[in-house]
Write a protein that holds these residues in place. Structure first.
Motif, PDB file in Angstrom:
ATOM      1  N   THR A  42       0.819  -1.204   0.000  1.00 34.87           N
ATOM      2  CA  THR A  42       0.000   0.000   0.000  1.00 34.87           C
ATOM      3  C   THR A  42       0.859   1.263   0.000  1.00 34.87           C
ATOM      4  N   ARG A  94      -2.517   9.041   5.585  1.00 33.47           N
ATOM      5  CA  ARG A  94      -1.772   8.045   6.358  1.00 33.47           C
ATOM      6  C   ARG A  94      -2.150   8.115   7.842  1.00 33.47           C
ATOM      7  N   SER A  99      -7.756  -1.494   1.196  1.00 33.83           N
ATOM      8  CA  SER A  99      -7.651  -2.948   1.144  1.00 33.83           C
ATOM      9  C   SER A  99      -8.320  -3.431  -0.142  1.00 33.83           C
ATOM     10  N   THR A 127      -7.456   3.416   5.549  1.00 29.53           N
ATOM     11  CA  THR A 127      -6.884   2.107   5.265  1.00 29.53           C
ATOM     12  C   THR A 127      -7.465   1.572   3.972  1.00 29.53           C
ATOM     13  N   TYR A 142       0.147   5.680   0.704  1.00 31.85           N
ATOM     14  CA  TYR A 142      -0.824   6.671   1.123  1.00 31.85           C
ATOM     15  C   TYR A 142      -0.281   8.087   0.938  1.00 31.85           C
ATOM     16  N   GLN A 190     -11.343   2.335   4.125  1.00 31.54           N
ATOM     17  CA  GLN A 190     -11.930   2.710   5.396  1.00 31.54           C
ATOM     18  C   GLN A 190     -11.358   4.062   5.797  1.00 31.54           C
TER      19      GLN A 190
END
Length: 114
Positions: A56, A63, A69, A67, A58, A80
């Motif tokens: 991942t 950050r 996924s 999140t 960010y 999220q």
């Protein structure tokens, strides 16, 4: 490739939202998947990306609060978003890369009130 994004809405500062984006229409593996944000009058900016391996990346602003996924079996990417701030307001677009081409979803509006 078609992308269907969902999960945007209106939330108070400090709240949470979960964005989803499902890809369809391809028999190839999807490589990178990501979320971008656009505010009126500004360029679209990267929020987070995730490789097929799960690695991942960010933006500094995301950050620690967001999140990203993915579910490779469902060709779906999620994000999220916690501890939302008014400056997170914007239209969020999902993006996927399949082989050498990049595809964009239709965008989902996130509004964070103070």
């Amino acid at each position: 490739v078609q992308l269907q994004a969902s999960g945007g809405g209106l939330v108070q500062a400090g709240g949470s939202l979960r964005l989803s984006c499902a890809a369809s229409g391809t028999n190839f593996n999807i490589d990178d998947m990501g979320w971008y944000r656009q505010i009126p009058g500004k360029q679209r900016e990267l929020v987070a990306t995730i490789a097929r391996s799960g690695a991942t990346s960010y933006a500094d602003s995301a950050r620690g609060r967001f999140t990203i996924s993915r579910d490779n079996a469902r060709n779906t990417v999620y994000m999220q978003m916690n501890s939302l701030k008014p400056e997170d307001t914007g239209v969020y677009y999902c993006n996927v890369r399949v082989v050498v081409r990049s595809y964009w979803g239709q965008g989902t509006l996130v509004t964070v009130s103070s």
